[in-house]
Design a protein around this motif. Sequence first.
Motif, PDB file in Angstrom:
ATOM      1  N   LEU A 110       0.817  -1.215   0.000  1.00  0.00           N
ATOM      2  CA  LEU A 110       0.000   0.000   0.000  1.00  0.00           C
ATOM      3  C   LEU A 110       0.851   1.266   0.000  1.00  0.00           C
ATOM      4  O   LEU A 110       0.333   2.364  -0.217  1.00  0.00           O
ATOM      5  CB  LEU A 110      -0.920   0.017   1.229  1.00  0.00           C
ATOM      6  N   MET A 111       2.133   1.118   0.269  1.00  0.00           N
ATOM      7  CA  MET A 111       3.028   2.275   0.353  1.00  0.00           C
ATOM      8  C   MET A 111       3.533   2.632  -1.036  1.00  0.00           C
ATOM      9  O   MET A 111       4.506   2.075  -1.529  1.00  0.00           O
ATOM     10  CB  MET A 111       4.200   1.959   1.287  1.00  0.00           C
ATOM     11  N   MET A 112       2.879   3.540  -1.663  1.00  0.00           N
ATOM     12  CA  MET A 112       3.219   3.944  -3.015  1.00  0.00           C
ATOM     13  C   MET A 112       3.862   5.330  -2.990  1.00  0.00           C
ATOM     14  O   MET A 112       3.528   6.172  -2.174  1.00  0.00           O
ATOM     15  CB  MET A 112       1.965   3.976  -3.891  1.00  0.00           C
ATOM     16  N   GLY A 113       4.810   5.554  -3.866  1.00  0.00           N
ATOM     17  CA  GLY A 113       5.431   6.865  -3.979  1.00  0.00           C
ATOM     18  C   GLY A 113       6.799   6.917  -3.337  1.00  0.00           C
ATOM     19  O   GLY A 113       7.144   6.109  -2.472  1.00  0.00           O
ATOM     20  N   GLU A 114       7.588   7.892  -3.749  1.00  0.00           N
ATOM     21  CA  GLU A 114       8.961   8.038  -3.280  1.00  0.00           C
ATOM     22  C   GLU A 114       9.052   8.375  -1.798  1.00  0.00           C
ATOM     23  O   GLU A 114      10.003   8.012  -1.123  1.00  0.00           O
ATOM     24  CB  GLU A 114       9.674   9.119  -4.093  1.00  0.00           C
ATOM     25  N   SER A 115       8.041   9.075  -1.275  1.00  0.00           N
ATOM     26  CA  SER A 115       8.096   9.520   0.117  1.00  0.00           C
ATOM     27  C   SER A 115       8.067   8.363   1.108  1.00  0.00           C
ATOM     28  O   SER A 115       8.505   8.508   2.252  1.00  0.00           O
ATOM     29  CB  SER A 115       6.932  10.475   0.412  1.00  0.00           C
ATOM     30  N   VAL A 116       7.529   7.213   0.685  1.00  0.00           N
ATOM     31  CA  VAL A 116       7.435   6.062   1.595  1.00  0.00           C
ATOM     32  C   VAL A 116       8.278   4.892   1.093  1.00  0.00           C
ATOM     33  O   VAL A 116       8.096   3.758   1.532  1.00  0.00           O
ATOM     34  CB  VAL A 116       5.960   5.617   1.774  1.00  0.00           C
ATOM     35  N   ALA A 117       9.204   5.164   0.179  1.00  0.00           N
ATOM     36  CA  ALA A 117      10.030   4.103  -0.397  1.00  0.00           C
ATOM     37  C   ALA A 117      10.879   3.412   0.664  1.00  0.00           C
ATOM     38  O   ALA A 117      10.978   2.186   0.698  1.00  0.00           O
ATOM     39  CB  ALA A 117      10.907   4.648  -1.516  1.00  0.00           C
ATOM     40  N   MET A 118      11.495   4.197   1.555  1.00  0.00           N
ATOM     41  CA  MET A 118      12.355   3.626   2.586  1.00  0.00           C
ATOM     42  C   MET A 118      11.555   2.833   3.632  1.00  0.00           C
ATOM     43  O   MET A 118      11.932   1.709   3.976  1.00  0.00           O
ATOM     44  CB  MET A 118      13.189   4.709   3.252  1.00  0.00           C
ATOM     45  N   PRO A 119      10.438   3.398   4.163  1.00  0.00           N
ATOM     46  CA  PRO A 119       9.630   2.600   5.090  1.00  0.00           C
ATOM     47  C   PRO A 119       9.149   1.292   4.471  1.00  0.00           C
ATOM     48  O   PRO A 119       9.120   0.260   5.148  1.00  0.00           O
ATOM     49  CB  PRO A 119       8.458   3.519   5.426  1.00  0.00           C
ATOM     50  N   ARG A 120       8.800   1.332   3.195  1.00  0.00           N
ATOM     51  CA  ARG A 120       8.355   0.103   2.520  1.00  0.00           C
ATOM     52  C   ARG A 120       9.492  -0.910   2.436  1.00  0.00           C
ATOM     53  O   ARG A 120       9.303  -2.097   2.712  1.00  0.00           O
ATOM     54  CB  ARG A 120       7.858   0.430   1.102  1.00  0.00           C
ATOM     55  N   PHE A 121      10.678  -0.433   2.105  1.00  0.00           N
ATOM     56  CA  PHE A 121      11.849  -1.303   2.017  1.00  0.00           C
ATOM     57  C   PHE A 121      12.123  -1.974   3.356  1.00  0.00           C
ATOM     58  O   PHE A 121      12.297  -3.192   3.438  1.00  0.00           O
ATOM     59  CB  PHE A 121      13.054  -0.475   1.572  1.00  0.00           C
ATOM     60  N   TYR A 122      12.121  -1.187   4.434  1.00  0.00           N
ATOM     61  CA  TYR A 122      12.423  -1.746   5.751  1.00  0.00           C
ATOM     62  C   TYR A 122      11.318  -2.692   6.234  1.00  0.00           C
ATOM     63  O   TYR A 122      11.597  -3.670   6.928  1.00  0.00           O
ATOM     64  CB  TYR A 122      12.646  -0.620   6.758  1.00  0.00           C
TER      65      TYR A 122
END
Length: 236
Positions: A110-122
């Motif tokens: 559900l985490m789409m976009g550059e602003s949440v790229a790092m939280p999604r990765f972790y």
Amino acid sequence: MTRERRRRVIRTRRTTTGLMLAGAISFLAGMTDATGLALTGDFVSFMTGNTTRAALSLGGGDLRHAAILLSAIMVFVLGNAAGIVIAHFADRRTFAVLSCVSIALATASLMMGESVAMPRFYLIVASMGMVNAAVEQIEGLPIGLTYVTGALSRFGRGLGRWIIGDKRLEWTIQIVPWAGMFAGAVMGALLTQIAGAAALWVIAVFAMLVALASLLIPKRLQRRFNATPRSAVRTK
């Protein structure tokens, strides 16, 4: 049927069940790792690779990338710890762990976009650490689910011992997580090419299906997939 033959039959069933489960979870890990690598450019379960890449980034002066990878390694370790805690308090350890993995992956999707790229990765990294608590051993033999380097090393050492005369073949089960990881990675690569980040939804659904399938495994058998802590052994 003699008692000895009955024991062999039961052990064969336990081993087969454990290997099928380990193969399915390694397939899940392979899909997730390939998708995570395609989406972020970094590994989400291969921490040996991330360790080497972090060192290279440090040596090359790219402190930001090194910090990202070192943080991922720490998150992976914490994910493993969380998986053990979840398994400890659950009657159905495999179901509980894989359900949490499925929820984590669904949330990441559900985490789409550059602003949440790092939280999604972790979040994906944490889920891959967590998944290792689903199965820790099969018939007393350690089994790796996301770290196939260890599995291949145990396979190679077993092959060496077989060549010099040790005819035991238990080491052959170590090829299962590698095969599952490889097949899953191929599938993950294809899914990502077709669906992009939405591939995480498919992987989350697969994780939940494996979790539900694990409910068919008797509780007493699932306990045998757990590596008993030494402190627990002393208190028995």
